[in-house]
Motif scaffolding. Structure first.
Motif, mmCIF file in Angstrom:
data_model
loop_
_atom_site.group_PDB
_atom_site.id
_atom_site.type_symbol
_atom_site.label_atom_id
_atom_site.label_comp_id
_atom_site.label_asym_id
_atom_site.label_seq_id
_atom_site.Cartn_x
_atom_site.Cartn_y
_atom_site.Cartn_z
ATOM 1 N N HIS A 153 6.169 11.424 3.521
ATOM 2 C CA HIS A 153 5.901 12.715 2.887
ATOM 3 C C HIS A 153 4.417 13.086 2.954
ATOM 4 C CE1 HIS A 153 9.994 13.107 1.285
ATOM 5 N NE2 HIS A 153 9.931 11.796 1.094
ATOM 6 N N ASN A 154 3.914 13.059 4.192
ATOM 7 C CA ASN A 154 2.570 13.537 4.470
ATOM 8 C C ASN A 154 2.650 14.570 5.588
ATOM 9 O OD1 ASN A 154 0.209 12.104 2.950
ATOM 10 N ND2 ASN A 154 1.692 10.463 3.327
ATOM 11 N N LEU A 155 1.516 14.844 6.227
ATOM 12 C CA LEU A 155 1.460 15.780 7.356
ATOM 13 C C LEU A 155 1.021 15.034 8.616
ATOM 14 C CD1 LEU A 155 -0.356 18.681 5.469
ATOM 15 C CD2 LEU A 155 2.095 18.501 5.937
ATOM 16 N N LEU A 156 1.362 13.774 8.675
ATOM 17 C CA LEU A 156 0.831 12.869 9.682
ATOM 18 C C LEU A 156 1.292 13.226 11.096
ATOM 19 C CD1 LEU A 156 -0.881 10.312 9.934
ATOM 20 C CD2 LEU A 156 1.204 8.972 9.645
ATOM 21 N N SER A 157 0.321 13.507 11.963
ATOM 22 C CA SER A 157 0.605 13.761 13.375
ATOM 23 C C SER A 157 -0.245 12.889 14.289
ATOM 24 C CB SER A 157 0.364 15.241 13.725
ATOM 25 O OG SER A 157 -0.989 15.610 13.472
ATOM 26 N N ASP A 158 -1.370 12.399 13.768
ATOM 27 C CA ASP A 158 -2.296 11.576 14.559
ATOM 28 C C ASP A 158 -2.427 10.220 13.878
ATOM 29 O OD1 ASP A 158 -4.203 10.576 16.234
ATOM 30 O OD2 ASP A 158 -5.812 11.905 15.597
ATOM 31 N N PHE A 159 -1.782 9.221 14.475
ATOM 32 C CA PHE A 159 -1.754 7.897 13.849
ATOM 33 C C PHE A 159 -2.283 6.853 14.823
ATOM 34 C CE2 PHE A 159 0.438 3.895 12.763
ATOM 35 C CZ PHE A 159 -0.019 3.740 11.461
ATOM 36 N N ALA A 160 -3.126 5.945 14.315
ATOM 37 C CA ALA A 160 -3.681 4.872 15.158
ATOM 38 C C ALA A 160 -2.648 3.763 15.288
ATOM 39 C CB ALA A 160 -4.972 4.341 14.538
ATOM 40 N N LEU A 166 0.857 -1.186 0.000
ATOM 41 C CA LEU A 166 0.000 0.000 0.000
ATOM 42 C C LEU A 166 0.893 1.234 0.000
ATOM 43 C CD1 LEU A 166 -2.749 1.388 0.245
ATOM 44 C CD2 LEU A 166 -2.612 1.072 2.739
ATOM 45 N N TRP A 167 0.768 2.034 -1.068
ATOM 46 C CA TRP A 167 1.620 3.205 -1.258
ATOM 47 C C TRP A 167 0.763 4.463 -1.122
ATOM 48 C CZ3 TRP A 167 5.992 0.904 -0.898
ATOM 49 C CH2 TRP A 167 6.200 -0.341 -1.489
ATOM 50 N N LEU A 168 1.099 5.294 -0.131
ATOM 51 C CA LEU A 168 0.322 6.503 0.169
ATOM 52 C C LEU A 168 1.213 7.737 0.290
ATOM 53 C CD1 LEU A 168 -1.879 4.747 2.836
ATOM 54 C CD2 LEU A 168 -2.832 5.869 0.821
ATOM 55 N N ALA A 169 2.390 7.685 -0.263
ATOM 56 C CA ALA A 169 3.341 8.789 -0.129
ATOM 57 C C ALA A 169 2.860 10.038 -0.860
ATOM 58 C CB ALA A 169 4.706 8.366 -0.670
ATOM 59 N N HIS A 170 3.337 11.185 -0.384
ATOM 60 C CA HIS A 170 3.084 12.481 -1.021
ATOM 61 C C HIS A 170 1.597 12.781 -1.155
ATOM 62 C CE1 HIS A 170 7.314 13.250 -2.020
ATOM 63 N NE2 HIS A 170 7.402 11.955 -2.306
ATOM 64 N N ASN A 171 0.910 12.692 -0.014
ATOM 65 C CA ASN A 171 -0.462 13.168 0.092
ATOM 66 C C ASN A 171 -0.491 14.288 1.127
ATOM 67 O OD1 ASN A 171 -2.793 11.582 -1.406
ATOM 68 N ND2 ASN A 171 -1.196 10.068 -0.942
ATOM 69 N N GLU A 172 -1.672 14.552 1.681
ATOM 70 C CA GLU A 172 -1.816 15.566 2.727
ATOM 71 C C GLU A 172 -2.421 14.944 3.985
ATOM 72 O OE1 GLU A 172 -4.160 18.647 0.978
ATOM 73 O OE2 GLU A 172 -2.811 18.894 -0.740
ATOM 74 N N ILE A 173 -2.090 13.685 4.212
ATOM 75 C CA ILE A 173 -2.696 12.921 5.302
ATOM 76 C C ILE A 173 -2.203 13.442 6.651
ATOM 77 C CG2 ILE A 173 -2.963 10.629 6.331
ATOM 78 C CD1 ILE A 173 -2.448 9.478 3.508
ATOM 79 N N ARG A 174 -3.155 13.860 7.479
ATOM 80 C CA ARG A 174 -2.854 14.306 8.840
ATOM 81 C C ARG A 174 -3.258 13.275 9.887
ATOM 82 N NH1 ARG A 174 -1.803 19.856 9.157
ATOM 83 N NH2 ARG A 174 -2.196 20.991 7.220
ATOM 84 N N THR A 175 -4.295 12.516 9.568
ATOM 85 C CA THR A 175 -4.866 11.593 10.548
ATOM 86 C C THR A 175 -5.119 10.236 9.913
ATOM 87 O OG1 THR A 175 -5.981 13.418 11.688
ATOM 88 C CG2 THR A 175 -6.785 11.193 12.124
ATOM 89 N N VAL A 176 -4.719 9.186 10.627
ATOM 90 C CA VAL A 176 -5.093 7.819 10.274
ATOM 91 C C VAL A 176 -5.942 7.302 11.431
ATOM 92 C CG1 VAL A 176 -4.288 5.475 9.829
ATOM 93 C CG2 VAL A 176 -3.024 7.430 8.893
ATOM 94 N N ALA A 177 -7.234 7.130 11.172
ATOM 95 C CA ALA A 177 -8.173 6.759 12.220
ATOM 96 C C ALA A 177 -8.000 5.302 12.628
ATOM 97 C CB ALA A 177 -9.610 7.000 11.758
ATOM 98 N N ALA A 178 -8.383 4.993 13.863
ATOM 99 C CA ALA A 178 -8.355 3.610 14.337
ATOM 100 C C ALA A 178 -9.235 2.743 13.435
ATOM 101 C CB ALA A 178 -8.839 3.541 15.780
ATOM 102 N N GLY A 179 -8.701 1.628 12.975
ATOM 103 C CA GLY A 179 -9.445 0.745 12.091
ATOM 104 C C GLY A 179 -9.223 1.001 10.620
ATOM 105 N N ALA A 180 -8.446 2.024 10.280
ATOM 106 C CA ALA A 180 -8.208 2.304 8.861
ATOM 107 C C ALA A 180 -7.346 1.224 8.217
ATOM 108 C CB ALA A 180 -7.543 3.672 8.704
ATOM 109 N N LEU A 181 -6.400 0.669 8.987
ATOM 110 C CA LEU A 181 -5.467 -0.313 8.447
ATOM 111 C C LEU A 181 -5.613 -1.688 9.082
ATOM 112 C CD1 LEU A 181 -2.309 1.981 8.575
ATOM 113 C CD2 LEU A 181 -3.697 1.508 6.554
#
Length: 421
Positions: free
Chosen positions: A107-114, A79-94
């Motif tokens: 290369h995202n803006l990820l600060s909130d990761f489940a 699963l390739w998700l590089a170079h987006n604007e993702i800030r949050t990965v919610a619980a249950g997303a993966l």
């Protein structure tokens, strides 16, 4: 048999579903690939064939990953998700991607990761989270990633890492943690020792460096000088509030927790009584003006100097009182059990008097008692007239006072305090 049935169902679904319109789906080298990169997408499109094993959503404008975002593709391996604007990965997303081997969130803006979602990704071999806004990682974040070979956390905002963070990664061969603003205090000393001893490849070690404190700014972690750090020690002592100044029914149970360590330990009280149940108190809960801080437990008064007072101590306050001292190097605690009895309770009195007559480890203490070692259990027995304890109430003036001597301590493993009225 159940796995075979699942594969058959997935294959049938894969044959009946078309590829989402913005994407291209094809089969190459035995893999079912869905390419959705460079499509200016703002959400994960629905309608993927269930047999997709590789999904690229790189270089889009995805702002987040909601719960169940990839439920349609349970066989996904990459699963390739590089170079987006993702800030949050919610619980249950993966969490549904139990066969995932490669995950790229760089290369995202990820600060909130489940982080708990990683606990279900036991097949993961590559995890790229570099160039994000991550400021912390839970100690157990990687506990299930026993197959992980490469981990990239460089170019984030990590100030520290909990000791043991990388211990579960038994297959790890490549780790990038460079270009993080590390705070080189006692809590990071372990990382220097681990990095120097491990067989894991850690590139750009000169850029695994301190940002704070200012005196160490730019110092590579591998050349961090020795720091004055040691784990906390704690001593829990008891002083009866008995100075004869003012007598009235009821008394103040006064405990004092003296802790040492570098950095200065934080104090925490763990209390279990019939009246209040289990109570957790972060010390202090009383301000300098003597008033309870907002949200604190008024029954138990914890002061900044390590003292704990329980005014008008009674039967419902019997129980276990533990002082826990914690700093970046570890944690330790000391406990005391408190019971209230009347002179008529001959079983209690004779039982403890029998301990005294053994003379083994028996001695007299003036004013203050403390466990002699971690194996000791201090039991304070208050003897009161007719079930109504009487003693002085020193209140907030107790701190720093030296009460009159009235204590006897016996037995090498069981210390018994008898308070006579």
């Amino acid at each position: 048999m159940q796995e075979l049935r699942l594969l058959c169902c997935v294959a049938l679904l894969g044959l009946t579903r078309a590829c989402p319109e913005p994407c291209d789906c094809s089969r190459k080298y035995g893999f079912q690939i869905a390419d959705c990169a460079y499509r200016d997408l703002e959400a994960v499109p629905p309608g993927f064939p269930a047999n997709v094993t590789t999904l690229s959503l790189s270089v889009n404008r995805l702002p987040s990953l909601p719960e169940g975002a990839f439920r349609e593709v349970p066989l996904l391996q990459s699963l390739w998700l590089a170079h987006n604007e993702i800030r949050t990965v919610a619980a249950g997303a993966l969490a549904s991607l139990g066969q995932l081997k490669s995950l790229d969130l760089s290369h995202n803006l990820l600060s909130d990761f489940a982080w708990s979602d990683l606990h279900t990704l036991g097949a993961l071999e590559l995890l790229k989270m570099d160039s994000n806004e991550l400021s912390s990682i839970p100690r157990d974040a990687f506990r299930s990633l026993h197959a992980l070979r490469s981990l990239q956390l460089n170019h984030n905002r990590l100030h520290t890492l909990a000791e043991g963070t990388f211990n579960p990664l038994t297959a790890l061969s490549h780790l990038q943690i460079n270009d993080n603003p590390f705070d080189c205090t006692c809590g990071l000393v372990w990382l220097k020792a681990w990095a120097l001893a491990t067989a894991v490849s850690i590139p750009e070690q000169n850029n695994v460096a301190c940002t704070t404190p200012s005196v160490l700014r730019g110092t590579p972690l591998s050349r961090l000088p020795p720091l004055p750090c040691w784990a906390p020690s704690v001593r829990l002592s008891y002083q009866p509030s008995q100075d004869g100044a003012e007598l009235r029914p009821g008394f103040v149970l006064a405990l004092h927790c003296a802790a040492d360590g570098q950095p200065t330990p934080r104090l925490h009280w763990h209390i279990q009584t019939p009246g209040s149940g289990t109570v957790e108190i972060t010390s202090p809960n009383i301000g300098t003006d003597g008033r309870a801080l907002q949200g604190s437990q008024p029954r138990f008064r914890a002061f900044a100097n390590g003292s704990l007072l329980i005014p008008n101590f009674g039967k419902l306050d019997e129980g276990a009182y533990s002082c826990v001292a914690t700093n970046e190097m570890g944690s330790t605690e000391s406990s005391v059990n408190v019971a209230l009895a009347t002179p008529g309770e001959d079983v209690v009195w004779h039982g403890f008097r029998g301990k005294a007559t053994e003379a083994k480890g028996c001695y007299t203490v003036d004013n203050e008692v403390q466990p002699s070692g971690p194996e000791d259990s201090v039991v304070i027995i208050y003897l009161s007239r007719g079930g109504s304890p009487e003693a002085a109430v020193a209140g907030q003036a107790w701190a720093g006072q030296r009460p009159q001597s009235m204590l006897l301590v016996c037995h090498s493993l069981l210390l018994v305090l008898l308070a006579a009225f």
